[in-house]
Motif scaffolding. Structure first.
Motif, PDB file in Angstrom:
ATOM      1  N   GLN A 165      89.579  61.687 122.494  1.00 28.47           N
ATOM      2  CA  GLN A 165      88.597  61.065 121.614  1.00 28.47           C
ATOM      3  C   GLN A 165      88.358  61.927 120.379  1.00 28.47           C
ATOM      4  O   GLN A 165      88.783  63.071 120.308  1.00 28.47           O
ATOM      5  CB  GLN A 165      87.268  60.867 122.356  1.00 28.47           C
ATOM      6  N   LYS A 166      87.647  61.365 119.426  1.00 25.82           N
ATOM      7  CA  LYS A 166      87.167  62.147 118.291  1.00 25.82           C
ATOM      8  C   LYS A 166      85.999  63.008 118.753  1.00 25.82           C
ATOM      9  O   LYS A 166      85.423  62.778 119.814  1.00 25.82           O
ATOM     10  CB  LYS A 166      86.667  61.234 117.164  1.00 25.82           C
ATOM     11  N   ASN A 167      85.655  63.971 117.939  1.00 22.34           N
ATOM     12  CA  ASN A 167      84.391  64.671 118.120  1.00 22.34           C
ATOM     13  C   ASN A 167      83.366  63.904 117.290  1.00 22.34           C
ATOM     14  O   ASN A 167      83.239  64.121 116.090  1.00 22.34           O
ATOM     15  CB  ASN A 167      84.502  66.117 117.644  1.00 22.34           C
ATOM     16  N   TYR A 168      82.655  62.979 117.918  1.00 17.77           N
ATOM     17  CA  TYR A 168      81.781  62.096 117.169  1.00 17.77           C
ATOM     18  C   TYR A 168      80.633  62.850 116.516  1.00 17.77           C
ATOM     19  O   TYR A 168      80.065  62.399 115.512  1.00 17.77           O
ATOM     20  CB  TYR A 168      81.261  60.980 118.075  1.00 17.77           C
ATOM     21  N   ALA A 169      80.291  64.004 117.064  1.00 18.99           N
ATOM     22  CA  ALA A 169      79.274  64.826 116.424  1.00 18.99           C
ATOM     23  C   ALA A 169      79.734  65.256 115.040  1.00 18.99           C
ATOM     24  O   ALA A 169      78.946  65.363 114.098  1.00 18.99           O
ATOM     25  CB  ALA A 169      78.975  66.049 117.288  1.00 18.99           C
ATOM     26  N   LEU A 170      81.030  65.486 114.904  1.00 17.07           N
ATOM     27  CA  LEU A 170      81.588  65.912 113.624  1.00 17.07           C
ATOM     28  C   LEU A 170      81.474  64.815 112.580  1.00 17.07           C
ATOM     29  O   LEU A 170      81.390  65.093 111.378  1.00 17.07           O
ATOM     30  CB  LEU A 170      83.054  66.301 113.798  1.00 17.07           C
ATOM     31  N   GLU A 171      81.437  63.555 113.010  1.00 18.84           N
ATOM     32  CA  GLU A 171      81.347  62.455 112.060  1.00 18.84           C
ATOM     33  C   GLU A 171      80.027  62.478 111.301  1.00 18.84           C
ATOM     34  O   GLU A 171      79.928  61.930 110.202  1.00 18.84           O
ATOM     35  CB  GLU A 171      81.510  61.120 112.783  1.00 18.84           C
ATOM     36  N   LEU A 172      78.996  63.117 111.860  1.00 21.30           N
ATOM     37  CA  LEU A 172      77.732  63.254 111.146  1.00 21.30           C
ATOM     38  C   LEU A 172      77.930  64.064 109.872  1.00 21.30           C
ATOM     39  O   LEU A 172      77.342  63.792 108.834  1.00 21.30           O
ATOM     40  CB  LEU A 172      76.688  63.947 112.031  1.00 21.30           C
ATOM     41  N   TYR A 173      78.759  65.082 109.953  1.00 25.93           N
ATOM     42  CA  TYR A 173      79.024  65.917 108.789  1.00 25.93           C
ATOM     43  C   TYR A 173      79.920  65.186 107.789  1.00 25.93           C
ATOM     44  O   TYR A 173      79.851  65.431 106.591  1.00 25.93           O
ATOM     45  CB  TYR A 173      79.719  67.208 109.217  1.00 25.93           C
ATOM     46  N   ARG A 174      80.772  64.322 108.303  1.00 28.92           N
ATOM     47  CA  ARG A 174      81.720  63.630 107.437  1.00 28.92           C
ATOM     48  C   ARG A 174      81.046  62.540 106.606  1.00 28.92           C
ATOM     49  O   ARG A 174      81.500  62.193 105.523  1.00 28.92           O
ATOM     50  CB  ARG A 174      82.812  63.000 108.306  1.00 28.92           C
ATOM     51  N   ASP A 175      79.975  61.989 107.117  1.00 31.80           N
ATOM     52  CA  ASP A 175      79.340  60.838 106.499  1.00 31.80           C
ATOM     53  C   ASP A 175      78.780  61.173 105.114  1.00 31.80           C
ATOM     54  O   ASP A 175      78.220  62.227 104.890  1.00 31.80           O
ATOM     55  CB  ASP A 175      78.210  60.332 107.392  1.00 31.80           C
TER      56      ASP A 175
END
Length: 485
Positions: free
Chosen positions: A339-349
């Motif tokens: 899976q992705k590291n969905y926590a990291l998507e917070l930084y990407r947004d």
């Protein structure tokens, strides 16, 4: 045959064929016809942290590599937020409309589709080099610097194959080819060619070293093209936990790990990540898919060492992996889907969603704040954003909200120091995101609104009549429309 299956087979065919070995080097004319100029017309706000500002029309430029089936490979940053994309070769004045079919912000790649059948008659496509070009070897860099209509060819040299930060996302470390070359704006998305084969795609220049640029390497391009075979772009999987090396013998003994085992100790596990339902802190991981892991986190494959993070990210999302680990002296195995590291998507947004009421603007904390024109932000906000995951702050909210802007008004002037402070509660309730913040405000619009902020002793208190008056003044003076409740 089902249209989706047919489209899948076509994409799969050309993603394999462009990486196949070929003996005949294409003619110079064919190489030149494989590159196009890309014009991106779109709108942007004057300031990402002030998204209510009027939007301005802009035109961006870049280059692209022609692939089979009237598709074009380019950088994500070349076509992001495009309202209209035009492409052309240097052999004709005709411009072709193109649409973004797939885009990967985490690898700075995008695939465009041209529907005009005449496009394929004016262009050719090249195959990709298998493996890595020799260090010190020369490459030709093709593109349209500064948006010029004429194709330019620049000579470069391969310096190193390395892992580096992808500037566009600011988050992702992926494989690149470091080259010496004079690259200009507009070259982004253009290919580097060696002996008629593509060895990478231009995507960024060094800000520290003059005459240094970087190519997205073919393994990253292959991953992107294989990913979209199913009709959507998913992205790169992530290991989803931090770890330390397995060298300390005393720590192994304390964790009841057999002394002869090699592997790594798990530190922090990110929520909703690949191994979050399997691993616990202090577990000792010894193998993936039966391949042993060294105490330094490396795996040996075909007499070549590979770091476990690279091994994971080279696979496609949702691929199955078997992990072997020790816990409390017992060896365990589990199969998981990557899976992705969905926590990291917070930084990407970088969302520009906002809520304007009573002369105050509230926004979710995103990366946009750290590229704003306001200079250094409040240090506590930077800390809170940077450690939202590491310090488990996600346990309290899905996404924190910040007071991002205060319009000049007699009623708001006393709250200047509240700018960039994180909302703690609204009417004694902790909002999980901006949508819930709006809902709570709406529920209490006929009464008092009390907003508390972290690090501030006194709340902002708004009476309904004051809110209405401030909304009218802000709309009249600044043309900023408040949200109707």
């Amino acid at each position: 045959m089902n249209k989706f299956i047919l489209a899948f087979l076509i994409v799969l065919f050309w993603s394999d064929s462009i990486f196949s070995q070929g003996e005949v080097e294409p003619a110079v004319d064919s190489i030149f016809r494989s590159v196009v100029l890309i014009r991106n017309e779109g709108f942007n706000t004057e300031n990402k942290t002030q998204p209510w500002m009027k939007k301005n029309l802009y035109t961006g430029f870049g280059s692209g590599l022609v692939l089979p089936n009237q598709t074009i490979l380019t950088n994500a940053h070349v076509v992001r937020d495009a309202k209209r994309i035009l492409v052309k070769t240097s052999f004709t004045k005709k411009e072709y409309l193109a649409d973004v079919k797939y885009i990967g912000y985490d690898c700075d790649l995008a695939l465009l589709q041209v529907n005009d059948s005449d496009f394929s008659e004016q262009t050719t496509s090249l195959s990709f080099l298998e493996g890595i070009p020799n260090l010190g070897s020369d490459v030709l860099l093709l593109g349209f610097p500064n948006g010029n209509d004429s194709l330019s060819v620049e000579k470069g040299s391969i310096l190193r194959f390395e892992k580096n930060r992808y500037t566009y996302s600011g988050l992702d470390y992926r494989n690149v080819l470091k080259i010496s070359a004079n690259i200009q704006p507009g070259n982004s998305g253009g290919p580097a060619v060696q002996n008629g084969k593509v060895v990478g795609l231009v995507f960024q220049i060094s800000t520290l070293e003059q005459g240094i640029a970087y190519l997205i390497s073919n393994d990253i391009i292959r991953h992107f093209l294989e990913d979209i075979n199913d009709g959507k772009y998913d992205g790169f999987p992530n290991i989803g936990f931090t770890f330390q090396n397995g060298n300390p013998k005393s720590l192994k003994q304390a964790m009841k790990v057999p002394s002869g085992e090699t592997g790594i100790f798990v530190n922090r596990i990110y929520p909703s990540s690949t191994f979050s339902k399997v691993l616990k802190e202090k577990d000792f991981v010894t193998a993936f898919d039966g391949i042993r892991i060294s105490n330094d986190g490396e795996m040996t494959l075909a007499n070549k060492k590979e770091f476990i993070i690279d091994w994971i990210e080279d696979k496609q999302l949702n691929s199955k992996v078997t992990i072997t680990y020790f816990r409390a002296g017992k060896e365990n195995q589990a199969e998981v889907n990557l899976q992705k590291n969905y926590a990291l998507e917070l930084y990407r947004d970088g969302s520009d969603d906002y809520f304007l009421q009573a002369g105050f603007v509230f926004q979710p904390i995103t990366r946009s704040f750290f590229h704003s024109e306001d200079g250094d932000l409040d240090s506590s906000l930077q800390y809170h954003y940077s450690y939202f995951i590491q310090d488990l702050l996600y346990r309290y909210t899905t996404r924190d909200i910040v007071l991002s802007y205060t319009f000049n008004d007699p009623e708001t002037s006393k709250y200047k120091k509240y700018k960039y402070k994180v909302v703690e509660s609204i009417n004694s309730r902790v909002p999980k995101d901006l949508s819930e913040f709006k809902s709570i405000w709406k529920e209490n619009k006929r009464g008092m609104i009390v907003i508390k902020f972290r690090g501030m002793d006194l709340p902002i208190v708004l009476r309904p009549e004051s809110t209405y008056q401030m909304n009218q003044r802000v709309k009249k003076r600044y043309g900023a429309n408040y949200e109707e409740l």
